[in-house]
Design an enzyme around this catalytic site. Structure first.
Site, PDB file in Angstrom:
ATOM      1  N   CYS A   1       0.824  -1.218   0.000  1.00  0.00           N
ATOM      2  CA  CYS A   1       0.000   0.000   0.000  1.00  0.00           C
ATOM      3  C   CYS A   1       0.852   1.260   0.000  1.00  0.00           C
ATOM      4  O   CYS A   1       0.322   2.374  -0.113  1.00  0.00           O
ATOM      5  CB  CYS A   1      -0.938   0.011   1.204  1.00  0.00           C
ATOM      6  SG  CYS A   1      -1.913  -1.475   1.336  1.00  0.00           S
TER       7      CYS A   1
ATOM      8  N   HIS B   1      -9.309   3.723  -0.781  1.00  0.00           N
ATOM      9  CA  HIS B   1      -7.918   3.262  -0.710  1.00  0.00           C
ATOM     10  C   HIS B   1      -7.584   2.331  -1.876  1.00  0.00           C
ATOM     11  O   HIS B   1      -7.486   1.114  -1.702  1.00  0.00           O
ATOM     12  CB  HIS B   1      -7.723   2.570   0.659  1.00  0.00           C
ATOM     13  CG  HIS B   1      -6.340   2.109   0.950  1.00  0.00           C
ATOM     14  ND1 HIS B   1      -5.208   2.658   0.392  1.00  0.00           N
ATOM     15  CD2 HIS B   1      -5.888   1.123   1.790  1.00  0.00           C
ATOM     16  CE1 HIS B   1      -4.126   2.038   0.856  1.00  0.00           C
ATOM     17  NE2 HIS B   1      -4.511   1.104   1.692  1.00  0.00           N
TER      18      HIS B   1
ATOM     19  N   LYS C   1     -10.156   6.068   4.739  1.00  0.00           N
ATOM     20  CA  LYS C   1     -11.440   5.613   5.273  1.00  0.00           C
ATOM     21  C   LYS C   1     -12.605   6.068   4.406  1.00  0.00           C
ATOM     22  O   LYS C   1     -13.507   5.286   4.112  1.00  0.00           O
ATOM     23  CB  LYS C   1     -11.612   6.147   6.719  1.00  0.00           C
ATOM     24  CG  LYS C   1     -12.983   5.927   7.326  1.00  0.00           C
ATOM     25  CD  LYS C   1     -13.195   4.457   7.609  1.00  0.00           C
ATOM     26  CE  LYS C   1     -14.608   3.962   7.441  1.00  0.00           C
ATOM     27  NZ  LYS C   1     -15.151   3.881   6.114  1.00  0.00           N
TER      28      LYS C   1
ATOM     29  N   CYS D   1     -12.885   0.341   8.822  1.00  0.00           N
ATOM     30  CA  CYS D   1     -12.053  -0.141   7.701  1.00  0.00           C
ATOM     31  C   CYS D   1     -12.080   0.824   6.530  1.00  0.00           C
ATOM     32  O   CYS D   1     -13.126   1.405   6.219  1.00  0.00           O
ATOM     33  CB  CYS D   1     -12.581  -1.478   7.179  1.00  0.00           C
ATOM     34  SG  CYS D   1     -12.701  -2.768   8.417  1.00  0.00           S
ATOM     35  N   SER D   2     -10.953   0.935   5.830  1.00  0.00           N
ATOM     36  CA  SER D   2     -10.981   1.590   4.520  1.00  0.00           C
ATOM     37  C   SER D   2     -11.642   0.611   3.555  1.00  0.00           C
ATOM     38  O   SER D   2     -11.624  -0.589   3.792  1.00  0.00           O
ATOM     39  CB  SER D   2      -9.559   1.915   4.059  1.00  0.00           C
ATOM     40  OG  SER D   2      -8.795   0.725   3.975  1.00  0.00           O
TER      41      SER D   2
HETATM   42  N1  COA Z   1     -16.622   1.773   4.871  1.00  0.00           N
HETATM   43  C1  COA Z   1     -17.909   2.173   4.690  1.00  0.00           C
HETATM   44  N2  COA Z   1     -18.811   1.465   3.987  1.00  0.00           N
HETATM   45  C2  COA Z   1     -18.391   0.340   3.387  1.00  0.00           C
HETATM   46  C3  COA Z   1     -17.059  -0.118   3.501  1.00  0.00           C
HETATM   47  C4  COA Z   1     -16.176   0.636   4.281  1.00  0.00           C
HETATM   48  N3  COA Z   1     -14.910   0.235   4.453  1.00  0.00           N
HETATM   49  N4  COA Z   1     -16.929  -1.280   2.817  1.00  0.00           N
HETATM   50  C5  COA Z   1     -18.140  -1.529   2.259  1.00  0.00           C
HETATM   51  N5  COA Z   1     -19.012  -0.557   2.616  1.00  0.00           N
HETATM   52  C6  COA Z   1     -20.432  -0.484   2.273  1.00  0.00           C
HETATM   53  C7  COA Z   1     -20.684  -0.653   0.784  1.00  0.00           C
HETATM   54  O1  COA Z   1     -20.738   0.597   0.142  1.00  0.00           O
HETATM   55  C8  COA Z   1     -22.031  -1.334   0.782  1.00  0.00           C
HETATM   56  O2  COA Z   1     -23.035  -0.371   1.023  1.00  0.00           O
HETATM   57  P1  COA Z   1     -24.462  -0.469   0.270  1.00  0.00           P
HETATM   58  O3  COA Z   1     -25.045  -1.779   0.716  1.00  0.00           O
HETATM   59  O4  COA Z   1     -25.190   0.754   0.764  1.00  0.00           O
HETATM   60  O5  COA Z   1     -24.129  -0.444  -1.183  1.00  0.00           O
HETATM   61  C9  COA Z   1     -21.982  -2.233   2.000  1.00  0.00           C
HETATM   62  O6  COA Z   1     -21.037  -1.620   2.891  1.00  0.00           O
HETATM   63  C10 COA Z   1     -21.552  -3.652   1.718  1.00  0.00           C
HETATM   64  O7  COA Z   1     -20.447  -3.589   0.851  1.00  0.00           O
HETATM   65  P2  COA Z   1     -19.594  -4.840   0.446  1.00  0.00           P
HETATM   66  O8  COA Z   1     -18.709  -4.454  -0.693  1.00  0.00           O
HETATM   67  O9  COA Z   1     -20.453  -6.041   0.279  1.00  0.00           O
HETATM   68  O10 COA Z   1     -18.683  -5.019   1.742  1.00  0.00           O
HETATM   69  P3  COA Z   1     -17.779  -6.237   2.085  1.00  0.00           P
HETATM   70  O11 COA Z   1     -18.363  -6.899   3.286  1.00  0.00           O
HETATM   71  O12 COA Z   1     -17.485  -7.074   0.876  1.00  0.00           O
HETATM   72  O13 COA Z   1     -16.411  -5.524   2.445  1.00  0.00           O
HETATM   73  C11 COA Z   1     -14.807  -4.880   4.078  1.00  0.00           C
HETATM   74  C12 COA Z   1     -16.255  -4.775   3.621  1.00  0.00           C
HETATM   75  C13 COA Z   1     -14.601  -4.035   5.323  1.00  0.00           C
HETATM   76  C14 COA Z   1     -14.455  -6.338   4.387  1.00  0.00           C
HETATM   77  C15 COA Z   1     -13.894  -4.370   2.934  1.00  0.00           C
HETATM   78  O14 COA Z   1     -14.201  -3.022   2.686  1.00  0.00           O
HETATM   79  C16 COA Z   1     -12.423  -4.509   3.263  1.00  0.00           C
HETATM   80  O15 COA Z   1     -11.849  -5.589   3.106  1.00  0.00           O
HETATM   81  N6  COA Z   1     -11.757  -3.423   3.688  1.00  0.00           N
HETATM   82  C17 COA Z   1     -10.359  -3.467   4.079  1.00  0.00           C
HETATM   83  C18 COA Z   1      -9.490  -3.247   2.863  1.00  0.00           C
HETATM   84  C19 COA Z   1      -8.043  -3.463   3.205  1.00  0.00           C
HETATM   85  O16 COA Z   1      -7.673  -4.364   3.951  1.00  0.00           O
HETATM   86  N7  COA Z   1      -7.157  -2.638   2.635  1.00  0.00           N
HETATM   87  C20 COA Z   1      -5.751  -2.729   2.858  1.00  0.00           C
HETATM   88  C21 COA Z   1      -5.397  -2.107   4.146  1.00  0.00           C
HETATM   89  S1  COA Z   1      -3.748  -2.389   4.670  1.00  0.00           S
END
Ligand code: COA
Length: 388
Positions: free
Chosen positions: A87, A336, A332, A210-211
């Site tokens: 990242c 990202h 956030k 989470c981002s």
């Molecule tokens: N913040 C706010 N809203 C979020 C979000 C977040 N991080 N991630 C997803 N959403 C929302 C989506 O917009 C969606 O909203 P909607 O239903 O109104 O359209 C809903 O939550 C579900 O989204 P979805 O894509 O199905 O979420 P998910 O469960 O597949 O993924 C996480 C959620 C947190 C697991 C994913 O965002 C993630 O893995 N984040 C971390 C990324 C990471 O590790 N980056 C590297 C860092 S070192």
């Protein structure tokens, strides 16, 4: 060493960009930055592109050449190099561009950062991100990045009394800033109730700690400072570039609540700039999870170790606070796209220092800092910028 200035910036919207290809995104951010800078193709000596895992996200490697081609530069044969550091790929690309100009090798360099993460399933994206962790000692056993940062958060809570509410306040602040950023993935405010009661991802981190998974690209044009005025009347000088590394796995660290790579990269940068943390007017820090922002403001020296949670609770990091953090919305809320993040952070600082941040604009900031992290802290870059 020569002084280096940013003379142009460009950004795509961040989000789930189904209607745009990797090529489209890179060309859009790059052409915006080049137009903003006033340079033309023949002025450009080199390109450096940060991308973490295009091979797994879109099945495409050889990104340096692809970006030069998509930018319309294949026929003028500009050297184009992809840089990878998880990242922190974007921050590393900025630093490579900076060093190539500072050394006297190049005069004008285009730096890009890009990731298109939504073309694969969420599970595959999680597995791909986990390649930045230690495969043998972490990922093999099933740990993911939310899991790794949850370990850091749990320890921080235990050591310093940091609370889930304080983590939630980081998210509330960054969503409030992102709501003012037309390029952000989530342009909506959230409440503290929503933040702390969001679906659990990895205890104690919920969805809103989470981002997100993001598509997007960012670009900047760098120029030898002595030549910058040939192209623009609003150059922003990079007065320091720091980089450091640490153990790949979390368990190898001296203290899992401190990102020593950040401490060392910051030390290097403050020394080069001859500044201390009190001189910084704003910072874009790597808030891949809310706990990461709390650690970052401590490790960058804005507050003492262990006082990050309290500082957020006391609102010193809001847009009107003592040290505004992540005016862009941060990872956030802005999103990202991993390889693009380090470059996008520079774009925000430059826009703030030029007075072009619109609804998020701070009052006359002079010095800004950008902090980019790879993995759970094995790589860190810190850049400090000043309007000239
Ligand atoms: N913040 C706010 N809203 C979020 C979000 C977040 N991080 N991630 C997803 N959403 C929302 C989506 O917009 C969606 O909203 P909607 O239903 O109104 O359209 C809903 O939550 C579900 O989204 P979805 O894509 O199905 O979420 P998910 O469960 O597949 O993924 C996480 C959620 C947190 C697991 C994913 O965002 C993630 O893995 N984040 C971390 C990324 C990471 O590790 N980056 C590297 C860092 S070192």
């Amino acid at each position: 060493m020569r002084d280096v200035a940013v003379i142009g910036v460009g950004l795509t919207k961040f989000g789930e960009l189904w209607d745009k290809s990797f090529r489209n995104l890179t060309a859009e951010a790059g052409s915006k930055a080049i137009i903003d800078s006033g340079v033309s193709g023949k002025d450009i000596d080199a390109m450096y592109i940060g991308s973490m895992s295009s091979g797994r996200f879109i099945g495409q490697e050889h990104i340096g050449a692809l970006v030069a081609d998509a930018s319309g530069f294949s026929h003028i044969h500009i050297p184009a190099t992809r840089v990878e550091g998880a990242c922190a790929s974007g921050g590393l690309a900025v630093r490579e561009g900076f060093l190539s100009i500072a050394s006297g090798m190049n005069d004008v360099v285009v730096v890009g950062g890009i990731e298109k993460m939504n073309d694969i399933s969420g599970t595959s994206a999680t597995e791909t991100l986990a390649t930045a962790a230690d495969q043998e000692w972490e990922a093999f056993f099933g740990v993911t990045f939310p899991g790794i940062y949850a370990l850091i958060a749990t320890r921080h809570m235990h050591e310093y009394g940091t609370t889930k509410e304080q983590l939630g306040q980081v998210a509330v602040k960054n969503h409030a800033n992102g709501a003012k950023n037309p390029y952000a993935q989530y342009q909506r405010e959230i409440t503290i109730d929503k933040a702390i009661n969001a679906t659990m991802v990895a205890e104690p981190l919920g969805l809103l700690d989470c981002s997100p998974v993001t598509d997007g690209a960012a670009s900047i044009v760098l120029c030898a400072a002595e030549k910058a005025k040939n192209f623009t009347d609003k150059p922003v000088k990079i007065i320091a570039s720091g980089q450091a590394s640490d153990s790949l796995a979390l368990h190898g660290r001296r203290d899992i609540c401190t990102l020593d790579a950040t401490v060392h990269a910051a030390k290097m940068a403050y020394k080069q700039a001859n500044l201390n943390p009190k001189d910084i007017d704003l910072a874009e820090v790597h808030d891949c999870f809310t706990i990461a922002e709390i650690c970052a403001i401590e490790d960058l020296g804005f507050v003492k170790k262990g006082e990050g949670g309290k500082a957020v609770e006391n609102m010193i990091t809001t847009i009107d606070g003592e040290i505004p953090i992540n005016t862009s919305g941060g990872l956030k809320s802005k999103g990202h796209p991993v390889g693009a993040t380090g470059v996008a952070q520079i774009v925000e600082i430059v826009q703030q220092l030029r007075g072009e941040a619109d609804k998020r604009q701070l009052k006359d900031p002079r010095i800004g800092l950008a902090h980019n992290v790879g993995g759970s802290g094995a790589t860190s870059t810190v850049h400090i910028m000043e309007a000239i």
